[in-house]
Design a protein around this motif. Sequence first.
Motif: not given
Lengths: 613, 78
Positions: A585-590
């Motif tokens: 999810w963090t990667g998705f956000m970035f």
Amino acid sequence: MSALRLALVGAPNSGKSTLFNGLTGGTAKVANYSGVTVETRSGIFSTAAGDDIELIDLPGIYGINARSTDERIAVDMISGRLPGVAAPDAILVLIDAATLRTHLHTVLQMKAFGRPMIVVLNMIDLAERDGLELDVAKLEAALGVPVVTARATRAPGRAALMERLAEEAPKWARNDSDAPLTIPELDLKALQTDARRIAREATLHEPAANKFTRTVDNVVLNPFAGPLILAAILFLMFQAVFTWATPYMDGIEWLAAWLGETVAAIMPDGLMQSLIVDGIIAGVGSVIVFLPQIVILFTFILLLEASGYMTRAAFLMDELMLRVGLNGRAFIPLLSSFACAIPGIMSARTIENERDRLTTILVAPLMTCSARLPVYTLMIAAFIPNETVWGFIGLQGLVMFGLYIAGVVSAVIVAFVLKRTVTRGAAQSLIMELPTYKMPNARDFFLGLWMRVAAFLKRAGTVIFAVSVILWVLTTFPLGAEGLRQTIAGRIGSILEPVLAPIGFNLEIAIALIPGLAAREVAVGALGTVYAVQGAEENTEGLAAVLQSAWSLPTALAFLAWYVFAPQCLATLAAARRETNSWAWTGFMFVYLFVLAWLAAGATYHIARFAGL
Amino acid sequence: MGMTLEELARGQIARVIGFRSEDSGLEPKLREIGFAEDDEVEIVHFGPLMARPVCVRLNRTLIALRRNEAAAIEVSIG
């Protein structure tokens, strides 16, 4: 001997923070536990009998049926389910005396754990002023645990509690066992019936609901006036951030410039002088400048919360937020995100539904945080003429407002899309207590403000300090480099250049964006450094003039558009990682922020060129 | 048969007589925040935009609920 551990349990708005600050003097330590996203405050105080008590402040709960992440943390803590943390030795249950009847069942639920307890009826002064009369001795006899009344805001109001703690604490046994307590199976209905009976017997006189609150709510929650008042408060808040802060910001800029000049005059010319003046003073100074804005923004947020208005705002916004796919409760985290996305992401914990919480976390960085202000301010000063449109509105202010709105509108669209794709889920509930209006407590306010200011200063003193030094090294070495392109920073920037060239960004921007990863606002200092404008960070007009000649208007507008989304902020990504507990999810956000930033900047650049700007 | 909290007019005072909902998780949530049999309830405000949230007085406290949540609370008037 180690301190006795006392868990502070109570409903939201029962005055837990006030009691905590009062007992511990605000000397809280924030504790992090490995493996879980927990952050609880704890502080130590001593009783008159000489026992040390460690008070552990927990998120607000009504009982042991945890709904939100926040509540789960509290229940896990009380029952000793946090890894490596023993269950507390005793439980202090805090109840707003005015709502005894409704909330007494919380005491019975906590009693089911079978731990030593003490019950505190808080805000007794307000309840008595309303006309509530309680028989505390009778209540104590019926509950079978010590009960005291308190007025947590003042030391005399806490005296009875302190006395009782001195008597009770020696009876508590230290619990060193890691074995979790059994979470009791409760028949809520039977428990409530008991609680109601006990409350009824202990209540001598119960007046109607608080009249003042009712009168205010008739206006504030009015379907027509309510939203207008909310809009006016938000307008005032942003107005304050932009205008009231200016003199203080000018003062800090002046101070940083003076410090730089003084050091430059004292120290011999050379690398060391350049490091301190161009690197450290300029870099850190360019960030400290935002302190006044952060103080004003948090002042508003803290006062709105403490007065009881914030939950009303969430109530008013619920329908609107629902239509977007969010929850009314998301209003508070998103409003905090205008100061900084990190506290916003953390306060999303109060949202019960996991999908809603995730959506809120993912869109929080789209709220224009205060770190983007300096970037906006610089670019607007440089490229937007100081004209008046339609007779009375400043064009510069209008552009600034537009950038904020662009962030909000994007958040709405992104949330809307996310809720229909990746974070799809069942309907969630609101169920939220609206507290009576209260005069905010000065001590709580200043402690809360200090905690946030300290966090900001710590960041300026560590991360931003380090980044300033590193950037200085990268743009200075190798010595004797001819032009920016030959420095280390230039070489790194050239790698990014092909990606950024299509959206109108030059090498200097590419270089400035890299340190901007550590903190967005650093980009301003970085631009100053790469354009080798001495003291540009303290004097925005100097840098603005340089940018005017170096950049075309489409490039400047594209840069502004980029910053509406600006994916680069390591601290936000770290907070998102911690709170979502997911790299994916963090990667998705970035990635989504990066793609949006790139597309928005590109579209702005090409449209502006096409329009002949 | 009986009325629910959602059907009350603004300012109409009623007593809780029970809960009913297809969502079995809703009753514990409502009980946890304080709703119980024999409690006095009243809708004091409706949200803006013909909204789903309503503000309910429960004894001496105020609770914000959505309409579907209010519909899970059975009440009797008088």
